[in-house]
Scaffold this motif. Sequence first.
Motif, mmCIF file in Angstrom:
data_model
loop_
_atom_site.group_PDB
_atom_site.id
_atom_site.type_symbol
_atom_site.label_atom_id
_atom_site.label_comp_id
_atom_site.label_asym_id
_atom_site.label_seq_id
_atom_site.Cartn_x
_atom_site.Cartn_y
_atom_site.Cartn_z
ATOM 1 N N UNK A 537 0.839 -1.203 0.000
ATOM 2 C CA UNK A 537 0.000 0.000 0.000
ATOM 3 C C UNK A 537 0.876 1.256 0.000
ATOM 4 N N UNK A 538 1.961 1.201 0.788
ATOM 5 C CA UNK A 538 2.873 2.354 0.856
ATOM 6 C C UNK A 538 3.566 2.570 -0.494
ATOM 7 N N UNK A 539 3.853 1.498 -1.207
ATOM 8 C CA UNK A 539 4.527 1.604 -2.513
ATOM 9 C C UNK A 539 3.697 2.367 -3.535
ATOM 10 N N UNK A 540 2.386 2.427 -3.344
ATOM 11 C CA UNK A 540 1.557 3.188 -4.298
ATOM 12 C C UNK A 540 1.908 4.672 -4.273
ATOM 13 N N UNK A 541 2.539 5.140 -3.178
ATOM 14 C CA UNK A 541 2.939 6.545 -3.083
ATOM 15 C C UNK A 541 4.021 6.894 -4.106
ATOM 16 N N UNK A 542 4.758 5.896 -4.558
ATOM 17 C CA UNK A 542 5.804 6.120 -5.555
ATOM 18 C C UNK A 542 5.225 6.578 -6.888
ATOM 19 N N UNK A 543 3.938 6.344 -7.084
ATOM 20 C CA UNK A 543 3.305 6.720 -8.342
ATOM 21 C C UNK A 543 2.488 8.008 -8.228
ATOM 22 N N UNK A 544 2.510 8.642 -7.071
ATOM 23 C CA UNK A 544 1.748 9.882 -6.907
ATOM 24 C C UNK A 544 2.304 10.984 -7.800
ATOM 25 N N UNK A 545 1.412 11.883 -8.217
ATOM 26 C CA UNK A 545 1.843 13.021 -9.032
ATOM 27 C C UNK A 545 2.348 14.145 -8.121
ATOM 28 N N UNK A 546 3.415 13.803 -7.424
ATOM 29 C CA UNK A 546 4.043 14.740 -6.490
ATOM 30 C C UNK A 546 5.502 14.349 -6.348
ATOM 31 N N UNK A 547 6.401 15.216 -6.760
ATOM 32 C CA UNK A 547 7.827 14.913 -6.653
ATOM 33 C C UNK A 547 8.273 14.846 -5.196
ATOM 34 N N UNK A 548 7.619 15.621 -4.328
ATOM 35 C CA UNK A 548 7.975 15.567 -2.910
ATOM 36 C C UNK A 548 7.563 14.233 -2.306
ATOM 37 N N UNK A 549 6.351 13.782 -2.611
ATOM 38 C CA UNK A 549 5.896 12.490 -2.096
ATOM 39 C C UNK A 549 6.773 11.366 -2.610
ATOM 40 N N UNK A 550 7.118 11.389 -3.886
ATOM 41 C CA UNK A 550 7.957 10.348 -4.463
ATOM 42 C C UNK A 550 9.321 10.296 -3.778
ATOM 43 N N UNK A 551 9.897 11.458 -3.501
ATOM 44 C CA UNK A 551 11.208 11.494 -2.849
ATOM 45 C C UNK A 551 11.147 10.911 -1.441
ATOM 46 N N UNK A 552 10.118 11.291 -0.683
ATOM 47 C CA UNK A 552 9.954 10.770 0.682
ATOM 48 C C UNK A 552 9.747 9.255 0.656
ATOM 49 N N UNK A 553 8.842 8.815 -0.202
ATOM 50 C CA UNK A 553 8.491 7.390 -0.246
ATOM 51 C C UNK A 553 9.667 6.543 -0.723
ATOM 52 N N UNK A 554 10.385 7.021 -1.736
ATOM 53 C CA UNK A 554 11.530 6.275 -2.249
ATOM 54 C C UNK A 554 12.566 6.046 -1.161
ATOM 55 N N UNK A 555 12.910 7.083 -0.433
ATOM 56 C CA UNK A 555 13.929 6.948 0.612
ATOM 57 C C UNK A 555 13.459 6.015 1.726
#
Length: 698
Positions: A537-555
């Motif tokens: 479920x948390x991995x779905x954040x990697x596909x959000x249309x938000x560069x800030x969310x993607x950076x947080x989730x990736x790390x």
Amino acid sequence: MKYLFVFFISTFTFAQHTEVVDFKTINATLEINPIKRNVVGKCEYTFEVIQKTDTIRIDAQKMEFSNVKINGYDVKFKANKKQFLLFEGFKNGTNTLTFNYEAFPTQAMYFVNWDFSKEMDTPEKVQGQIWTQGQGRYTSNWLPSFDDVNEKVIFGLTIAFHKSFEVISNGVLVNKTENGDSISWHYQMQKPMSSYLLMLAIGHFQKQTQIANSQIPLEFYYENGDSNKIEPTYRYSKQVFDFFEKEIGIPYPWEVYRQIPVRDFLYAGMENTTTTLFSRDFVVDSIGYNDRNYLNINAHELAHQWFGNIVTAKSGKEHWLQEGFATYYALLAEREVFGEQYFYNELYKSSRQIAQASKTDTIPVLNEKASSLTFYQKGAWALHVLREALGKDKFNLAVKKYLEKCAFQNVTTDDFLTEIDLISNYDTKSFRKRWLEGSVFPNEEVDALLQKNDFMKEYLQLLATPLDIVKDKESIVKLMKSDVYFPIKELLVYQSASKAFEQKHYLLIEALKTNELHVRQAVASSMAAIPESFREQYETLLKDRSYETQEIALFNLWKQFPKFREKYIELSKNWIGFEDKNLKLQYLSLAYLTDKKDAKKFKIYQELLSYTGTNYDSGIQQNALQKLLNLKINTKEIFRSLAYATGNHRWQFVKFSRDTIRKLIKEEKNRAIFNEILPELPIREKTQLQRLLDEKRI
């Protein structure tokens, strides 16, 4: 050099009479050399001496003058580091002054990315820009002019520059004339302005034009390669322009309005008359817009065309008349675009910033030493208090009368409050003491105004009395599924941050289901630990249309799930992110830590290092340097980049580099590396590094 950079400037006064000398015109021809970083000029002034005086002064920072004549005769003069002084040769009535000068501006005019290496030895290939910043830096660093904001004149500027570049200045572009490899650009103002609002921008720009309802041309500039970012960057620009003309009640006072993003700008934006310069950090694509849109800066700088450019504060004490007004009208514009709830949420956030700061900051609005937060945000709140007390119609009428009576003049707070007194019985004396002269932030008055909005009333109630994650599950789910404004759902997520995962699991699931970017981002940033059962479920954040969310989730995913690291690295390998390449640099940093092969690690290191080069904006350089230092890579090449950063024109980057060097040289092996590269540095950077090395060790 293969080509010249030549400027021709004309300036006329507009009913602007000083008590002693009234400057009428300035004509100047300037040559600007981006390699020498100098300005060579030939100028002609005409002025009228109204009263007898022994000295005429023109502001000129560190300039050398020659061939100085008044009325055709050589005259004695003095040029100190700040002013050009004339003592003889002038008479009562009309006079003509001519002179030549040379300047090497170290501020107010900036030369960015001028590289004439063998690979880039033609103007078409050079990615350099020249831009100016007059407020707080003084135009008199590159053009003899007037640092006093109370001296208003009309500027005209004709510029000859290589034809591959676009050249922009204040006013209407009267004509362009091609002559061989250069084009002459003639710009002309029709109305007066203070010298700090004079601007110049040169670069490889293109533009799109829209027409406002009032037929004013709106010119949106962008760099080659940024065509896909024009719409999201300038989204709602015309709507805001049309709104301001209607809301303020005074037509836009100039003939054209331009916006130009420039590299390594000192601030978010600057409201030069007719032409705003702003930071490339706000040039975004459709995804970046969700995190970092330009609208507030856009509206703020546009509002200054009325508040600051038509009427200009007489002194620093009155600075809120510019920044407070621009901040408040930008909020009104955002309300027009995003709605009432957004407006109140922004008012709430600024009120909490001011309230917190006021615990230690006791300098009031009407003080030239007030903080930016006080001038901007507390000034905006003062206007909101007035608008709510008077009502929209009376408030707007007072503002209109104020602008009409004081147009093209310098103003004080009394000029504005007088208009309030003329149309109402509102107690402006009490208002002045409470909001402008007092150091205490009126929290009770603020909260009462905030609670006029139903959303804010509910938000403040939830903030004061949080729902219980277990006992109030039904209420929490209901809120998450409702269409209540997103900060309430966001608050619910953050209030559950310290709770056990088993207790808040349902809330997190509902938060993700909202598909609201800010609420999902709250999930991304609030979870200190991600259970395996929640990983997908948390991995779905990697596909959000938000560069800030993607950076947080990736790390967070890379850190907590080592066995999936290669998967996350592969997924993010083509990410770029904002202008500062936040996602690209995050990917490289994590890829370096993930890969076990020395050859690949070295290749990644080289790519990270390349982004520390001076051909990149300082935001990218700093981001890359921080990533390399976090990886504990202390090489000569990295230290050299840090040393070069000490000579940058942006104080934020300079502070970062100095503070970092100070920490590094506490270790003798690092100090030795800096001493080794010291002789290789240019004089400015060498001087800065030597000072750091010579500082007393703590």
